[in-house]
Design a protein around this motif. Structure first.
Motif, PDB file in Angstrom:
ATOM      1  N   HIS A 164       0.761  -1.150  -0.069  1.00 25.36           N
ATOM      2  CA  HIS A 164       0.036   0.085  -0.073  1.00 25.36           C
ATOM      3  C   HIS A 164       0.984   1.420   0.044  1.00 25.36           C
ATOM      4  O   HIS A 164       0.340   2.409   0.000  1.00 25.36           O
ATOM      5  N   LEU A 165       2.153   1.133  -0.003  1.00 21.41           N
ATOM      6  CA  LEU A 165       3.216   2.213   0.132  1.00 21.41           C
ATOM      7  C   LEU A 165       3.532   2.675  -1.215  1.00 21.41           C
ATOM      8  O   LEU A 165       4.431   2.628  -1.986  1.00 21.41           O
ATOM      9  N   VAL A 166       2.379   3.409  -2.066  1.00 21.03           N
ATOM     10  CA  VAL A 166       2.302   3.488  -3.395  1.00 21.03           C
ATOM     11  C   VAL A 166       3.146   4.772  -3.648  1.00 21.03           C
ATOM     12  O   VAL A 166       3.394   5.008  -4.902  1.00 21.03           O
ATOM     13  N   HIS A 167       3.624   5.494  -2.711  1.00 24.04           N
ATOM     14  CA  HIS A 167       4.595   6.511  -3.242  1.00 24.04           C
ATOM     15  C   HIS A 167       6.189   6.362  -3.030  1.00 24.04           C
ATOM     16  O   HIS A 167       7.082   7.144  -3.087  1.00 24.04           O
ATOM     17  N   LEU A 168       6.273   5.087  -2.721  1.00 20.40           N
ATOM     18  CA  LEU A 168       7.681   4.726  -2.666  1.00 20.40           C
ATOM     19  C   LEU A 168       8.532   4.998  -3.749  1.00 20.40           C
ATOM     20  O   LEU A 168       8.443   4.853  -4.835  1.00 20.40           O
ATOM     21  N   ARG A 169       9.937   5.574  -3.523  1.00 18.10           N
ATOM     22  CA  ARG A 169      10.845   5.713  -4.353  1.00 18.10           C
ATOM     23  C   ARG A 169      11.931   4.683  -4.043  1.00 18.10           C
ATOM     24  O   ARG A 169      12.806   4.289  -5.122  1.00 18.10           O
ATOM     25  N   TYR A 170      12.201   4.569  -3.018  1.00 14.72           N
ATOM     26  CA  TYR A 170      13.519   3.508  -2.622  1.00 14.72           C
ATOM     27  C   TYR A 170      12.918   2.421  -1.634  1.00 14.72           C
ATOM     28  O   TYR A 170      12.085   2.781  -0.506  1.00 14.72           O
ATOM     29  N   LEU A 171      13.028   1.277  -2.018  1.00 14.79           N
ATOM     30  CA  LEU A 171      12.862   0.031  -1.172  1.00 14.79           C
ATOM     31  C   LEU A 171      13.920  -0.791  -1.121  1.00 14.79           C
ATOM     32  O   LEU A 171      14.696  -1.248  -1.792  1.00 14.79           O
TER      33      LEU A 171
ATOM     34  N   SER B  35       1.938  -2.257  -7.310  1.00 18.92           N
ATOM     35  CA  SER B  35       1.567  -0.922  -6.933  1.00 18.92           C
ATOM     36  C   SER B  35       2.751  -0.043  -6.866  1.00 18.92           C
ATOM     37  O   SER B  35       2.257   1.244  -6.748  1.00 18.92           O
ATOM     38  N   PHE B  36       3.986  -0.364  -6.852  1.00 14.30           N
ATOM     39  CA  PHE B  36       5.051   0.571  -6.921  1.00 14.30           C
ATOM     40  C   PHE B  36       5.090   1.370  -8.088  1.00 14.30           C
ATOM     41  O   PHE B  36       6.248   1.054  -8.775  1.00 14.30           O
TER      42      PHE B  36
END
Length: 410
Positions: free
Chosen positions: A130-137, A148-149
């Motif tokens: 649900h962390l759809v705004h992630l730039r770095y994982l 969703s990423f």
């Protein structure tokens, strides 16, 4: 560089070309930055020990105003991460958390960067999709659902085993870098499709991949779709021919044989290559000539490399832009170089060169740009030749030149 010059930060590691790679700061400066960051509602350090009660959302609402958060839970058993509506970056140390703990991440609605070192297959990771705004994982377990990423730019997976790369990672337009510490291989269905479909194409903007397995025609066909690739680290099999000249933008390449020394007739390399590392590879005179004629090559590292006939003869005009050369545990007995080779070399590193009988070619004493020679666990001939080059460099006025000799004498 200004902060380094003022000694506010310290250079911790440099790249082969001398550029700064990592920095660190003094403890006092770190504490000051932490205090200022917390005062400005920018950074929050959260530490919990084994004596603290389990964490629930209602107990940690106090942290929601901070934009960056570092959490270390010691030995605690807990049920969620701290809650924070405005947190943009989260570093959560899972290494001391017992397995079977539930880690809930969905409460961070606007999170853009999350790093979870130490998370394992035994932890229950809930809500990360649900962390759809992630730039770095950054994670150390199997990949979560990636659909969703849509904004993800940088993916790092810290594992000791190989990870299967799903097709979606090769078609995410936002993704720029993928790094798998334990290696990775392309999903079987993607490989099959690449073989069957003559018009196989992938749309992506990938610029860096490491470490990926490159074994056959299917892998090569998929690599041909990565038109923007600039950095590539890969493991190769026992094929006699590898070609990478189709990667027109590639600047850095590292290849390692997965099964001992790779016997290769010729590895075709991109013309724009600036950095090249070969590991566990057999190189012919033709291969070394091809490498030497790379016009823009600045860094060359040869590790566990077997030279054909244990001899390396450089030809006129080779390595015109090379600044850094490293030979590590190579099968090389005789090294001959002409007077105009390596005209811009700055640093030479020789480690565990136990067979090099004639030492470093004497013409290295005439290289005006040479700044340092490092010798570690090499033959006596290498040490003697390095000291002689030192004398020659000092004679021509190069007072900054250094020779470092370490390790047991051969």
């Amino acid at each position: 560089m200004e902060l380094i010059d003022r000694r506010l930060i310290i250079v911790h590691e440099r790249r082969s070309n001398g550029e700064v790679k990592r920095c660190k700061i003094h403890d006092l400066l770190r504490e000051m930055c932490s205090r200022i960051g917390e005062k400005m509602n920018f950074l929050k350090l959260v530490n919990y020990n084994e004596d603290d009660p389990p964490m629930f959302f209602s107990q940690v609402l106090m942290h929601e105003k901070f934009h960056c958060m570092y959490s270390n839970y010691g030995e605690s058993r807990f049920h969620s991460l701290p809650f924070g509506l405005h947190v943009r970056s989260l570093l959560f140390d899972c290494r001391n958390i017992e397995e079977r703990s539930t880690i809930i991440t969905s409460s961070f609605k606007v999170l853009r960067s999350i790093y979870l070192p130490g998370i394992s297959y035994g932890h229950h990771l809930i809500g990360i999709e649900h962390l759809v705004h992630l730039r770095y994982l950054g994670i150390s377990c199997k990949l979560p659902p990636m659909e969703s990423f849509h904004k993800l730019e940088y993916l790092v997976v810290f594992t000791s085993s190989k990870i299967e790369i799903p097709k979606i990672l090769l078609t995410m337009l936002s993704l720029r870098r993928m790094h798998f510490t334990g290696g990775a291989y392309i999903f079987a269905s993607s490989r099959q499709q690449a073989i069957k479909d003559e018009r196989f194409q992938l749309s992506n903007n990938l610029q860096s991949i490491s470490v990926i397995r490159i074994f056959d025609e299917a892998d090569e066909k998929i690599l041909r779709c990565l038109h923007n690739l600039r950095r590539l680290k890969g493991t190769v099999g026992s094929s006699l021919n590898y070609s990478f000249d189709f990667l027109k933008q590639l600047e850095s390449l590292r290849l390692q044989s997965e099964y001992g020394v790779l016997s290769s007739s010729l590895i075709i390399l991109p013309l724009n290559l600036k950095q090249l590392t070969l590991v566990n590879v057999h190189v012919s005179p033709k291969q070394m000539e091809t490498i030497g004629l790379l016009e823009y090559l600045e860094v060359l590292k040869l590790q566990h490399v077997a030279f054909e006939g244990e001899q390396w003869d450089t030809s006129e005009g080779e390595f015109p832009q090379l600044k850094f050369l490293k030979l590590y545990d190579v099968q090389l007995a005789e090294w001959n170089a002409s007077g105009d080779n390596f005209p811009t070399l700055q640093r030479l590193v020789l480690q565990k060169c136990n067979n090099l009988k004639n030492g470093i070619p004497p013409n290295f004493g005439d290289i005006l740009t040479l700044q340092m020679i490092e010798v570690d666990r090499c033959t006596k001939a290498v040490e003697v030749s390095a000291k002689k080059i030192l004398e020659e460099q000092l004679d021509i006025g190069n007072e900054e030149f250094k020779v470092i000799i370490s390790g047991p004498k051969s």
